[in-house]
Design a protein around this motif. Structure first.
Motif, mmCIF file in Angstrom:
data_model
loop_
_atom_site.group_PDB
_atom_site.id
_atom_site.type_symbol
_atom_site.label_atom_id
_atom_site.label_comp_id
_atom_site.label_asym_id
_atom_site.label_seq_id
_atom_site.Cartn_x
_atom_site.Cartn_y
_atom_site.Cartn_z
ATOM 1 N N GLU A 1 -24.990 46.191 -19.448
ATOM 2 C CA GLU A 1 -25.881 45.179 -18.832
ATOM 3 C C GLU A 1 -25.190 44.363 -17.739
ATOM 4 O OE1 GLU A 1 -26.845 43.002 -22.473
ATOM 5 O OE2 GLU A 1 -28.891 43.735 -22.348
ATOM 6 N N GLU A 2 -24.005 44.827 -17.286
ATOM 7 C CA GLU A 2 -23.279 44.028 -16.294
ATOM 8 C C GLU A 2 -24.000 44.001 -14.946
ATOM 9 O OE1 GLU A 2 -19.031 44.726 -15.955
ATOM 10 O OE2 GLU A 2 -18.984 45.388 -18.031
ATOM 11 N N GLU B 1 -27.236 44.302 -14.436
ATOM 12 C CA GLU B 1 -28.400 43.428 -14.574
ATOM 13 C C GLU B 1 -27.972 41.962 -14.530
ATOM 14 O OE1 GLU B 1 -30.666 44.719 -17.894
ATOM 15 O OE2 GLU B 1 -32.332 43.406 -17.378
ATOM 16 N N ALA B 2 -26.833 41.680 -15.194
ATOM 17 C CA ALA B 2 -26.320 40.310 -15.186
ATOM 18 C C ALA B 2 -25.977 39.883 -13.764
ATOM 19 C CB ALA B 2 -25.092 40.202 -16.087
ATOM 20 N N MET B 3 -25.399 40.802 -13.025
ATOM 21 C CA MET B 3 -25.042 40.524 -11.641
ATOM 22 C C MET B 3 -26.272 40.160 -10.817
ATOM 23 S SD MET B 3 -22.548 43.152 -9.802
ATOM 24 C CE MET B 3 -21.003 42.539 -9.276
ATOM 25 N N GLN B 4 -27.306 40.977 -10.937
ATOM 26 C CA GLN B 4 -28.535 40.716 -10.188
ATOM 27 C C GLN B 4 -29.129 39.385 -10.606
ATOM 28 O OE1 GLN B 4 -30.321 44.452 -11.252
ATOM 29 N NE2 GLN B 4 -30.536 45.028 -9.102
ATOM 30 N N ALA B 5 -29.104 39.139 -11.924
ATOM 31 C CA ALA B 5 -29.677 37.890 -12.423
ATOM 32 C C ALA B 5 -28.891 36.685 -11.924
ATOM 33 C CB ALA B 5 -29.705 37.909 -13.947
#
Lengths: 290, 271
Positions: B136-137, B139-143
């Motif tokens: 999920e890294e 996705e975390a980056m985008q978030a």
């Protein structure tokens, strides 16, 4: 904590209206609407595959809904381009299920990353802020460790420190208690409540851990098969959980989920999957005369 | 009997062709987006951008130097051994330097280097990004409003491009040296004593630059394919394994196709 029922006078920070999301033609979210108000802790719960994680991903903009609207801070996220969406994203923080720390960076660098990228602060100030954020989650001593050197619970706490690095107005949590022992899970819950109180943020928590949900929630929403089954203050859900079975399908389904009973509408639904009919049809097709 | 859509060979072929176009389209979009971020980053570079690029160059390049040296040295040796009897038949063994130079510089250096790099760096980039997807890294980056193309793809793509330029030049030297070794061991003093001189006289700058251009193109392809595969991982650890394998397979196919296209272009324009 705020009065969960007193939302009439306030503008919601998140408004989701008639959200539909399909995968391969199957609606995982089927007309979900909800609102989140400043300072409140909203828990979204439901069984595996009920669409709660998909709902979260649609709210944070990592998925685009097929129908419906998602408004954050009054802005329709579907109408925003990537850079406008990024401006909205800087105003909220997310704690992912695994913590989602960057494994190539130390704990301190993980927390510093949003500060380095999105502020003009100098390194000395960033260092101090990282220390403060880590202290908030009780992990100041872990600053120089790599994510691979710390436990699952610590990763979540670091993820939380990173999520609050830019002092967000909304915090999203994806299964914050998943995979944690009860004590660590309770610790994370208290940390979440503590942050909500100190920072005054709105929190949206997706979970199926009922102990945790009842500990932290101001308001709750129960999803089932992509639809909102019930929405209300924690007390309303507590009343159902602690009350007797009513014979009414929806209420009993919610009650079974909240209590974690092995018998009830949810399990009956699984058993009524048409297994007998399927076997009979298969047998007829195989042994039918002619 | 009704035609089964999945079994119909024409439909299957059509499906494959469509899939290839979709893949090429996906790569082109990734390239366009990366170039857009390259422009933005160049306009306002940060120290971390330079550091990230440096890290990737070391990771992609340093690991590959030894194996490139080994492979390309042997390519030079094999070329020389294969060509010597034929050249001797025509009494042209003195031209060994020129023939090795042209075939090595123009084609074998970039192509073998790219194949080595796709196995080394390409697979490792795909595995790294794929693991980040699973954890999920990304996705975390985008978030966190951090664009994965800028932070992950851009430094890796620029690194594979630059490293391929450097390694292609290094490979030229190794092929020439391999050929020289055989000239020294198997051919007469007249041949090896004037080996470097003949190579210099027989080759033109365009022989070096056509190889270098191809090296750069192959580098971009490896960077693109490995990042694309890595970022599109689905299905946990198994997906990561599949992405690394497919990175190598698709890279090699893309390298050979690109080599063909480049050669046609060079041929048409007289390079």
């Amino acid at each position: 904590m705020i009065d969960a029922n007193d939302n009439t006078a306030r503008e919601p920070v998140i408004r989701v209206a008639d959200l539909v999301k399909r995968f391969d033609g199957r609606a995982v979210l089927d007309g979900v609407s909800l609102e989140v108000y400043p300072g409140e802790m909203l828990v979204i719960m439901g069984g595996s595959g009920c669409g709660k994680s998909t709902l979260l991903r649609n709210m944070i903009g990592s998925m685009t809904p097929d129908e419906g609207e998602v408004e954050i801070f009054g802005r329709d996220t579907l109408q925003l381009d990537e850079s406008e969406l990024d401006e909205v994203r800087k105003r909220f923080g997310i704690l992912f299920q695994s913590g989602a720390l960057f494994n190539s960076m130390t704990v301190g660098e993980n927390v510093a990353l949003p500060l380095r990228e999105h502020t003009d602060l100098d390194e000395a100030t960033i260092d101090i802020m990282v220390m403060m954020k880590l202290e908030q989650v009780g992990l100041r001593q872990a600053e120089d460790l790599m994510p691979s050197e710390i436990s699952g619970g610590m990763k979540k706490r670091v993820g939380l420190a990173r999520a609050v690095a830019l002092d967000p107005e909304i915090l999203f949590y994806d299964e914050p208690s998943a995979g944690l022992d009860p004590v660590t899970s309770a610790e994370i819950d208290h940390l979440m409540m503590d942050l909500a109180q100190k920072l005054g943020v709105a929190s949206v928590v997706v979970t199926h851990e009922m102990d945790s949900a009842f500990r932290i929630a101001d308001r709750m929403i129960m999803l089932d098969k992509g639809k909102v089954l019930m929405e209300g203050p924690r007390s309303a859900f507590e009343a159902i959980r602690d009350g007797a079975a009513t014979g009414e399908e929806t209420t009993d389904l919610i009650r079974q989920f909240l209590r974690g009973d092995s018998d009830g509408p949810i399990t009956r639904r699984r058993q009524d999957s048409g297994y007998e009919e399927d076997i009979l049809h298969a047998a007829e097709a195989r042994y039918a005369p002619g | 009997m009704t035609a089964n859509a999945a079994g119909n060979p024409i439909e299957r072929l059509g499906g494959r062709v469509l899939k290839s176009f979709r893949y090429a389209g996906g790569l082109s979009l990734l390239l366009a987006e990366t170039l857009r971020w390259a422009g933005k980053t160049l306009a306002a570079p940060k120290r971390r951008d330079v550091r990230a690029l440096g890290e990737q160059i070391v990771r992609v390049g340093i690991k590959s130097i030894g194996i490139v040296a080994l492979v390309q040295g042997f390519v030079g040796v094999i070329l020389a051994l294969q060509l010597t009897p034929t050249l001797e038949d025509y009494g042209q063994e003195a031209q060994i330097a020129t023939v090795i130079g042209i075939s090595g510089f123009r084609m074998l250096a970039p192509i073998f280097t790219a194949v080595v790099l796709s196995g080394f760096a390409g697979a490792s980039i795909a595995a790294e990004l794929g693991t980040m997807v699973v954890a999920e890294e990304i996705e975390a980056m985008q978030a966190m409003a951090l664009n994965p193309i800028r932070f992950l793809v851009l430094p890796r793509l620029v690194a594979t491009f630059l490293v391929m330029l450097l390694l292609t030049t290094f490979a030229d030297v190794m092929i020439a040296a391999g050929g020289y070794l055989i000239a020294h061991l198997a051919l007469g003093a007249e041949v090896y004593s004037r080996y470097w001189e003949r190579m210099r006289d027989g080759l033109e700058y365009k022989d070096y630059f056509t190889g270098l251009i191809q090296g750069g193109v192959f580098g971009v392809l490896i960077g693109l394919i490995s990042c694309y595969e890595g970022l599109h991982v689905r299905g946990g650890a198994e997906g990561v394994g599949r992405a690394t394998t497919m990175t190598v397979v698709y890279s090699i196919v893309a390298i050979v196709l690109a080599a063909c296209v480049c050669t046609v272009i060079f041929y048409v324009f007289g390079f």
